[in-house]
Design a protein around this motif. Structure first.
Motif, PDB file in Angstrom:
ATOM      1  N   LEU A   1      -1.112   4.076  12.950  1.00 42.67           N
ATOM      2  CA  LEU A   1      -0.205   3.387  13.016  1.00 42.67           C
ATOM      3  C   LEU A   1       0.948   3.290  14.379  1.00 42.67           C
ATOM      4  N   ALA A   2       1.261   4.475  13.534  1.00 42.44           N
ATOM      5  CA  ALA A   2       2.655   5.542  14.239  1.00 42.44           C
ATOM      6  C   ALA A   2       2.227   5.823  15.798  1.00 42.44           C
ATOM      7  N   ILE A   3       1.422   6.289  15.901  1.00 42.75           N
ATOM      8  CA  ILE A   3       0.788   6.374  17.646  1.00 42.75           C
ATOM      9  C   ILE A   3       0.988   5.017  18.109  1.00 42.75           C
TER      10      ILE A   3
ATOM     11  N   SER B   1      -2.968   2.003  22.387  1.00 44.09           N
ATOM     12  CA  SER B   1      -4.158   2.778  22.206  1.00 44.09           C
ATOM     13  C   SER B   1      -4.106   4.156  23.192  1.00 44.09           C
ATOM     14  N   PRO B   2      -5.692   4.488  23.316  1.00 44.21           N
ATOM     15  CA  PRO B   2      -6.302   5.461  22.373  1.00 44.21           C
ATOM     16  C   PRO B   2      -4.953   6.317  21.292  1.00 44.21           C
TER      17      PRO B   2
ATOM     18  N   GLY C   1       3.789  11.986  18.860  1.00 45.74           N
ATOM     19  CA  GLY C   1       3.653  12.878  19.649  1.00 45.74           C
ATOM     20  C   GLY C   1       4.745  14.523  19.006  1.00 45.74           C
ATOM     21  N   LYS C   2       5.308  14.435  19.541  1.00 48.22           N
ATOM     22  CA  LYS C   2       6.503  15.611  18.649  1.00 48.22           C
ATOM     23  C   LYS C   2       6.446  16.025  17.930  1.00 48.22           C
ATOM     24  N   ILE C   3       6.430  14.478  16.917  1.00 48.52           N
ATOM     25  CA  ILE C   3       6.532  14.895  15.762  1.00 48.52           C
ATOM     26  C   ILE C   3       5.309  15.837  15.168  1.00 48.52           C
TER      27      ILE C   3
ATOM     28  N   LEU D   1      -4.457  10.133   5.523  1.00 45.97           N
ATOM     29  CA  LEU D   1      -3.388   9.522   6.756  1.00 45.97           C
ATOM     30  C   LEU D   1      -3.630   9.892   7.212  1.00 45.97           C
ATOM     31  N   TYR D   2      -5.514   8.693   8.285  1.00 44.41           N
ATOM     32  CA  TYR D   2      -5.597   8.540   9.445  1.00 44.41           C
ATOM     33  C   TYR D   2      -4.667   7.061   9.285  1.00 44.41           C
TER      34      TYR D   2
END
Length: 468
Positions: free
Chosen positions: A304-306, A312-313, A360-362, A298-299
């Motif tokens: 990519l979503a973050i 970043s990071p 982050g909420k998700i 999943l990384y």
């Protein structure tokens, strides 16, 4: 010797046994319905179906259903219709997802779609029907234990308020017994103080009492001790307030415990045998390997979503306090803005925290932000199950405000834990105290079965998007 009027007054373990037996019976009935429906679709009679087509694992579905519903053997939850519907539907959803996962990776033709689909539908409806029947019948007053609380002080009043807040009530509190003449005849927490200990045996017979809960925190008078022994010899079950509190809430009442309790009782309970520690480490390694594999898969998508959302990071590192106060570096997917603590002061996460990003909420709701911690598990710094890891600054602050707070450092912190699945995040000192009560209960009672229960309940928390 048990008296006639207490024979049908069910204890919590007896209720749990009834639930397990009932669930197993309806699960077997659902299995028969699935087999019949499957045979009719393929124009096979029942004997041909059993002989030729049924894989052996299909007959294990009832046991799998019991495991999926393990969270619903909490007597408090089992007595409520809303919790029952939610729990059973989550179990059905998790079961369906597990089947689909195996189905798409199995050899074509190996997995019976019709049989499993009919089974899931049948067992869900039958279990709902049985559980509603249980609520209608077995939570009726005729099946509830009748209780007197011995001691109308702070401990007894606290317990009475706890019981009054639970719906449906786990037992009937008839009133208090107290040797203070000023309290006799009054009401405390909405319950009458019906007499002193000299009348205890008489009151037990008059009110058909099945249980006494001992809630005297001071010295016990010899006369009171003798009458309690007499009551126990007559078949009345005697429980301490602390044990009753733990059984009802799955927590330890830290504000009602003497200071020396941490050394006199808790430390002894906190010790476990080497077999449990070895088994837990094996479970951690296996879970850590599986979790790390899932993290690697999943990384790219999470990273990519973050990155698209807030740059970043991608991975967030922070120093946390582990077992025996040893510090280590924790790994998580970043869910907050880069300047979340620009002044350098540690802050707890609160509900609707404005520092949390959209992605982050998700990640928090689904607990996907926790995935990199499997690396900490493999390194032995964390366990799959244990108290939540906290920062040193918060530990130093909270141990001054919350009794016994540092006792949670007697075990490794965990990705999930008894406090996490029962309470969630703590935004205030009061919330932290409640979470600590759950943590201490886990430390005192931890075993492999409880660890597995917590892991299964965590699956339900992830599926239900209950993170924060």
């Amino acid at each position: 010797m048990e008296r006639e009027y207490s024979r049908w007054r069910l204890r919590p373990e007896e209720r749990r046994t009834i639930l397990v037996i009932g669930d197993f019976i309806v699960a077997l009935l659902a299995l028969v319905i699935a087999l019949v429906a499957w045979g009719q679709r393929d124009w096979l009679d029942f004997s041909q179906l059993l002989m030729q087509r049924i894989p052996r694992w299909f007959f294990l579905l009832p046991l799998g259903w019991l495991l999926l519903n393990i969270e619903m053997y909490d007597i408090r939850r089992a007595g409520r219709k809303d919790e029952t519907v939610k729990g059973i539907l989550i179990a059905a959803g998790v079961g369906l997802m597990l089947y689909l996962f195996v189905f798409f990776f199995s050899t074509p033709g190996d997995m019976p779609r019709v049989g499993v689909a009919v089974y899931i539908a049948a067992v869900t409806l039958l279990t709902l029907g049985w559980r509603f029947l249980y609520i209608r019948v077995f939570t009726a007053p005729e099946f509830l234990r009748r209780v007197l609380i011995v001691g109308a002080g702070v401990a007894g009043t606290t317990l009475a308020n706890v019981v009054n807040s639970i719906r449906p009530q786990p037992f009937q509190i008839i009133g208090f017994i107290d040797d203070d003449p000023e309290k006799v005849g009054t009401e405390i927490a909405g319950l009458p103080v019906i007499g002193d200990s000299s009348r205890l045996l008489e009151l037990i017979e008059k009110y058909q009492i099945t249980d006494l809960i001992f809630a005297i925190s001071g010295d016990l008078r010899p006369e009171t001790f003798r009458v309690l022994v007499d009551a126990q010899e007559r078949g009345v079950q005697i429980t301490t307030m602390i044990s009753a509190y733990e059984r009802l809430l799955g927590r330890v009442p830290i504000f009602l415990l003497p200071t020396e309790w941490i050394l006199r009782s808790f430390v002894d309970y906190a010790h476990t045998d080497s077999f449990y520690e070895m088994s837990k480490r094996i479970l951690d390694i296996l879970g850590g390997l599986v979790g790390t594999l899932i993290t690697l898969v999943l990384y790219p998508f999470i990273a990519l979503a973050i990155w698209l959302d807030s740059g970043s990071p991608v991975v967030f590192t922070q120093t946390r306090v582990g077992k025996n106060g040893k510090e280590y570096t924790i790994y998580k997917f970043r869910t907050m803005r880069q300047d979340a603590e620009k002044d350098g002061k540690a802050r707890v996460t609160v509900e609707n925290d404005e520092r949390i990003t959209r992605v982050g909420k998700i990640l928090r709701k689904s607990h996907l932000d926790e995935l990199p911690q499997f690396i900490n598990v493999l390194r032995g710094e964390m366990s799959l199950v244990g108290p939540r890891a906290e920062r040193l600054e918060l530990v130093q602050s909270l141990q001054k405000k919350v009794p016994f707070y540092r006792a949670r450092l007697l075990v490794k912190p965990g990705i999930t834990g008894w406090a996490q699945v029962n309470f969630g995040y703590a935004a205030t000192v009061e919330d932290t105290a409640i979470k600590l009560e759950y943590d201490l209960y886990y430390i005192m009672h931890r075993n492999l079965l409880l660890d597995l229960l917590i892991l299964l309940r965590t699956v339900g928390t992830v599926v239900g998007f209950k993170g924060q």
